[in-house]
Design a protein around this motif. Structure first.
Motif, PDB file in Angstrom:
ATOM      1  N   ARG A 143       0.821  -1.207   0.000  1.00  0.00           N
ATOM      2  CA  ARG A 143       0.000   0.000   0.000  1.00  0.00           C
ATOM      3  C   ARG A 143       0.856   1.259   0.000  1.00  0.00           C
ATOM      4  NH1 ARG A 143      -5.263  -0.086   1.208  1.00  0.00           N
ATOM      5  NH2 ARG A 143      -5.130   1.758   2.488  1.00  0.00           N
ATOM      6  N   PHE A 190      -1.194   4.633  -0.830  1.00  0.00           N
ATOM      7  CA  PHE A 190      -2.304   4.751   0.121  1.00  0.00           C
ATOM      8  C   PHE A 190      -1.808   4.965   1.546  1.00  0.00           C
ATOM      9  CE2 PHE A 190      -4.309   1.746  -3.070  1.00  0.00           C
ATOM     10  CZ  PHE A 190      -4.801   2.792  -3.815  1.00  0.00           C
ATOM     11  N   PRO A 192      -1.461   8.954  -4.928  1.00  0.00           N
ATOM     12  CA  PRO A 192      -1.788   7.665  -5.571  1.00  0.00           C
ATOM     13  C   PRO A 192      -2.237   7.810  -7.024  1.00  0.00           C
ATOM     14  CG  PRO A 192      -2.831   7.814  -3.415  1.00  0.00           C
ATOM     15  CD  PRO A 192      -2.146   9.120  -3.642  1.00  0.00           C
ATOM     16  N   HIS A 193      -3.043   8.849  -7.315  1.00  0.00           N
ATOM     17  CA  HIS A 193      -3.601   8.928  -8.666  1.00  0.00           C
ATOM     18  C   HIS A 193      -2.584   9.367  -9.699  1.00  0.00           C
ATOM     19  CE1 HIS A 193      -4.357  12.981  -7.015  1.00  0.00           C
ATOM     20  NE2 HIS A 193      -4.235  13.393  -8.241  1.00  0.00           N
ATOM     21  N   VAL A 201       1.619   3.040 -11.132  1.00  0.00           N
ATOM     22  CA  VAL A 201       1.440   1.669 -10.679  1.00  0.00           C
ATOM     23  C   VAL A 201      -0.052   1.432 -10.533  1.00  0.00           C
ATOM     24  CG1 VAL A 201       3.606   1.664  -9.387  1.00  0.00           C
ATOM     25  CG2 VAL A 201       1.508   2.228  -8.212  1.00  0.00           C
ATOM     26  N   ASN A 202      -0.485   0.222 -10.771  1.00  0.00           N
ATOM     27  CA  ASN A 202      -1.897  -0.110 -10.580  1.00  0.00           C
ATOM     28  C   ASN A 202      -1.998  -1.325  -9.691  1.00  0.00           C
ATOM     29  OD1 ASN A 202      -2.636   1.018 -13.874  1.00  0.00           O
ATOM     30  ND2 ASN A 202      -3.216   1.972 -11.964  1.00  0.00           N
ATOM     31  N   MET A 203      -3.101  -1.377  -8.973  1.00  0.00           N
ATOM     32  CA  MET A 203      -3.247  -2.420  -7.971  1.00  0.00           C
ATOM     33  C   MET A 203      -4.479  -3.268  -8.275  1.00  0.00           C
ATOM     34  SD  MET A 203      -2.685  -2.044  -4.067  1.00  0.00           S
ATOM     35  CE  MET A 203      -3.568  -2.720  -2.741  1.00  0.00           C
ATOM     36  N   PHE A 209      -6.990  -5.329  -6.195  1.00  0.00           N
ATOM     37  CA  PHE A 209      -7.334  -5.390  -4.782  1.00  0.00           C
ATOM     38  C   PHE A 209      -7.764  -6.798  -4.388  1.00  0.00           C
ATOM     39  CE2 PHE A 209      -7.323  -1.015  -5.741  1.00  0.00           C
ATOM     40  CZ  PHE A 209      -7.054  -0.354  -4.567  1.00  0.00           C
ATOM     41  N   ASN A 226     -10.267  -7.751  -2.544  1.00  0.00           N
ATOM     42  CA  ASN A 226     -11.702  -8.005  -2.760  1.00  0.00           C
ATOM     43  C   ASN A 226     -12.113  -7.521  -4.162  1.00  0.00           C
ATOM     44  OD1 ASN A 226     -11.570  -5.281  -2.490  1.00  0.00           O
ATOM     45  ND2 ASN A 226     -13.031  -5.123  -0.830  1.00  0.00           N
ATOM     46  N   ALA A 238     -12.552  -4.847  -5.564  1.00  0.00           N
ATOM     47  CA  ALA A 238     -12.990  -3.442  -5.568  1.00  0.00           C
ATOM     48  C   ALA A 238     -13.496  -3.009  -6.939  1.00  0.00           C
ATOM     49  CB  ALA A 238     -11.853  -2.520  -5.093  1.00  0.00           C
ATOM     50  N   GLY A 261      -9.799   3.716 -15.810  1.00  0.00           N
ATOM     51  CA  GLY A 261      -8.463   4.283 -15.713  1.00  0.00           C
ATOM     52  C   GLY A 261      -8.038   4.992 -16.992  1.00  0.00           C
ATOM     53  N   ARG A 275      -8.725  -4.603 -15.442  1.00  0.00           N
ATOM     54  CA  ARG A 275      -8.801  -3.178 -15.108  1.00  0.00           C
ATOM     55  C   ARG A 275      -7.436  -2.658 -14.665  1.00  0.00           C
ATOM     56  NH1 ARG A 275     -12.480  -1.187 -10.185  1.00  0.00           N
ATOM     57  NH2 ARG A 275     -10.722  -2.017  -9.040  1.00  0.00           N
ATOM     58  N   ALA A 276      -6.738  -3.468 -13.862  1.00  0.00           N
ATOM     59  CA  ALA A 276      -5.440  -3.033 -13.363  1.00  0.00           C
ATOM     60  C   ALA A 276      -4.380  -3.047 -14.466  1.00  0.00           C
ATOM     61  CB  ALA A 276      -5.006  -3.918 -12.201  1.00  0.00           C
ATOM     62  N   LYS A 301      -4.061   0.047 -18.047  1.00  0.00           N
ATOM     63  CA  LYS A 301      -3.223   1.243 -18.210  1.00  0.00           C
ATOM     64  C   LYS A 301      -1.752   0.890 -18.446  1.00  0.00           C
ATOM     65  CE  LYS A 301      -4.127   5.066 -16.023  1.00  0.00           C
ATOM     66  NZ  LYS A 301      -4.377   6.052 -14.966  1.00  0.00           N
TER      67      LYS A 301
END
Lengths: 269, 405
Positions: B91, B96, B116-117, B121-123, B125, B127, B129, B143, B190-191, B194
């Motif tokens: 994180r 974060f 963060p934005h 880097v992309n995460m 998650f 769960n 998210a 993104g 999604r991650a 980008k």
């Protein structure tokens, strides 16, 4: 195992609904009473609706009430949502406990006290009482209700959704409007409706803070009832019920339609 | 954003034998994979650098002076028990959490002031998210929209991503209309959309059931190979870390206990803690009797002499631990013939039959209890070794490791 609701469930639902809606149903039926006497049934008629249509003072009061309710509910929703976000998200800032106590105080404060306090404030500030003072008073009253409703939604809101949005390059403020707000929107809308109805039905605070030319509907009805209940009052109440019910049904249909459109798209793809 | 065409990972400089290994042989050979060890190359510039990073929450130190270099196109796994600080470390890389002390660098740039934005880097998650009010396409495009990409380019990339995770035709669904495995794929798409410099994965497979998890592991490996991206994964599942990672960072109580390729972590753990955490192990406490000529003799505290084919950096008389994996022990009902092996006699105390392997717990004559696991190579109708049987355990001097800490 038996299918369908049991006798107990049916009975309790019926009793509950009767408790909530029987008085309203009676009011609606009596608004179509042909008799001049409110308690005596004299056959069906719409004459009180016609008389209501010609009662300029009553219509004026209704219009003022609706404007005040819409405006104060909107202001209360913005302020209440901001307060809820601050309470849930800002962590343990200095004075957080005091802030949350102050947000909730109006919930339990007797309306007479709130009304009197606001009256004293407006007098001290030398503000002309009328439309705007009632709007401001209703905003303070209903804001805390919105805050409570929105806060409970925010508490079980998954923060990783916001983190995911920011992770994907979305700035914090934009994240609030594109992710958080759409997801808590049902709570915000419920808060708005609650504030709207609270404002619409408030008599006490409005009578403390109103002035000439800003007689709200409850004040009007109350002053008329003191001279005896006129059947027009049943009629205007029925109209109000119809307006509120219409709004709720439209909102529900819109939500349902959105679901259907998405389902059809999914089927096509 | 720096977008590179998907290429096979090939490290020209410092390649061990000059043969770029095909991806298929990943994980097959123990030890460093030739051409795939940028951490062993002197002067190689790391992509991500943690420099003495400390993170405290109130009085609790979650991450304690962690220094770590992660290289381009590496699949790095942070492995540790829950609460060891591995997620906090991830994180902090995502932005974060802000490090209390130390620096994090990406491509040599200090990330301290980058929100963060704005981090490349992309995460993914834990769960997932996924945005519940957006469709699968909306989620993947989210993104890209933030970057102000052209509509047609976004549509093309979304299509490409859906194909990549094999979800063509699911674009209009909402997350709640997907199965757990499909949601996991959307989160991954999604991650990845980008093309981040580093993809962060927080327990990426923990929410899937076992079969799906094993399939998805290999898909993740292929994805990383084909896209040529750097993956940093957090996991508490050692099988996951062993299968996926090029290198594993084993974390304990906020610090990195060992950073090494999976085989090295397993075969040459650097401490009792790592040996015990990764896989099953027998730890035998003893005192060094003699060291020399590639052989160390250890006197077990419980009695008996054990020979280890290793020069231990400890003086005679020092207390050490002999670490021995259960599958490296041979179990016989008669004393073994080989003389060079270490041999201990005892009695079977417990048997666990798992189908593919059987676990034996053997109570030795010197009082120690050792775990032994045997692959069931033949169909086992009547168990040849039973409860209470007298057995001899033997292991080669090469089979064990001596731990000094």
């Amino acid at each position: 195992m038996r299918k369908g609701p049991s006798l107990f469930n049916v009975t309790s639902v019926a009793l509950g609904l009767a408790f909530l809606y029987l008085p309203i149903v009676i009011l609606v039926i009596y608004s179509f009473n042909a008799s001049r006497l409110v308690t005596v049934w004299g056959g069906w008629s719409t004459r009180w609706y016609v008389e209501l249509w010609n009662d300029a003072a009553m219509l004026e009061a209704a219009w003022i009430s609706l404007r005040i309710a819409a405006l104060s509910a909107t202001l209360a929703t913005v302020l209440g949502t901001l307060a809820a976000v601050a309470l849930v998200r800002a962590g343990r800032f200095r004075g957080r406990t005091a802030f949350s106590a102050m947000i909730y105080a109006p919930l339990v404060m007797p309306e007479v006290i709130t009304g009197l306090a606001l009256l004293l404030l407006f007098v001290a500030l030398n503000v002309d009482r009328g439309f705007w003072t009632v709007t401001a008073a209703h905003t303070t009253l209903t804001m805390c209700f919105v805050a409570v409703v929105v806060q409970s939604r925010l508490l079980d809101f998954d923060r990783s959704l916001e983190e995911a949005a920011m992770d994907l390059g979305c700035p914090p403020l934009k994240t609030f409007f594109t992710i958080t707000l759409p997801l808590i929107f049902p709570a915000v809308a419920a808060g708005w409706l609650l504030a709207f109805t609270l404002s619409l039905d408030d008599l006490v605070i409005a009578s403390f803070t109103t002035g000439p030319g800003a007689t709200t509907l409850p004040i009007r009805i109350y002053s008329e009832v003191r001279l005896g209940v006129k059947p027009q009052i049943n009629a205007i109440c029925t109209v109000m019920i119809a307006v509120v019910a219409f709004g709720v049904i439209v909102a529900a249909l819109l939500a349902k339609r959105g679901e259907l459109v998405r389902a059809r798209r999914a089927a096509k793809a | 954003m720096n977008v590179e065409p998907p290429v096979r990972r090939v490290y020209v400089a410092g390649m061990a034998d000059g043969n770029p290994e095909p991806a298929a042989s990943r994980g097959a050979a123990p030890g460093l994979k030739p051409g795939r060890a940028p951490w062993a190359v002197p002067g190689a510039r790391p992509l991500v650098q943690f420099e003495a990073v400390v993170k405290r929450f109130g009085g609790v130190t979650a991450v304690d002076r962690v220094s770590l270099d992660i290289y381009e196109r590496e699949f790095f796994a942070l492995l540790g028990p829950s609460g060891c600080g591995k997620t906090t470390l991830l994180r902090m890389l995502a932005g974060f959490e802000i490090p209390t002390e130390g620096r994090i660098l990406l491509d040599g740039q200090d990330l301290a002031r980058v929100p963060p934005h704005k981090r490349p880097v992309n995460m993914m998650f834990q769960n997932y998210a996924l945005f519940p009010h957006l469709t699968v396409e909306g989620n993947i495009a989210f993104g890209l929209r933030q970057d102000g990409m052209a509509k047609s380019a976004i549509a093309a990339r979304v299509k490409e991503m859906l194909a990549l995770v094999k979800l063509e035709g699911y674009g209009w669904r909402k997350p709640h209309q997907l199965s757990g495995g499909q949601r996991q794929r959307v989160a991954l798409a999604r991650a990845l959309a980008k093309r981040p410099r580093v993809l962060l994965l927080d327990e990426p497979l923990s929410a899937l059931d076992r079969k799906l998890r094993e399939e998805t592991r290999f898909e993740l490996i292929d994805l990383q190979d084909n896209l040529g991206l750097t993956f940093v994964m957090v996991t508490h599942d050692q099988d996951e870390a062993m299968t996926l990672a090029d290198r594993i960072g084993v974390m304990n109580a906020g610090s990195l206990a060992q950073v090494a390729p999976p085989a090295a972590v397993y075969e040459q753990p650097n401490s009792r803690w790592v040996a015990d955490f990764v896989g099953d192990i027998n730890l035998i406490e003893g005192i060094v009797a003699s060291v020399g000529l590639g052989e160390t003799v250890i006197g077990a505290r419980a009695g008996g002499r054990l020979r280890v084919a290793q020069n231990v950096e400890a003086k005679p008389g020092a207390t050490v631990w002999l670490a021995l994996r259960p599958e490296k022990i041979q179990i016989d009902t008669q004393p073994p013939a080989a003389f060079d092996a270490n041999c201990l006699a005892g009695q079977v105390a417990d048997i666990g039959y798992l189908g593919d392997v059987s676990h034996y717990k053997v109570k030795l004559d010197n009082g120690l209890a050792l775990k032994v696991s045997i692959a069931n190579r033949v169909r086992l109708v009547e168990r040849p070794i039973g409860w209470g049987d007298r057995v001899w355990l033997s292991f080669a001097p090469e089979a064990c490791v001596v731990l000094t800490q």
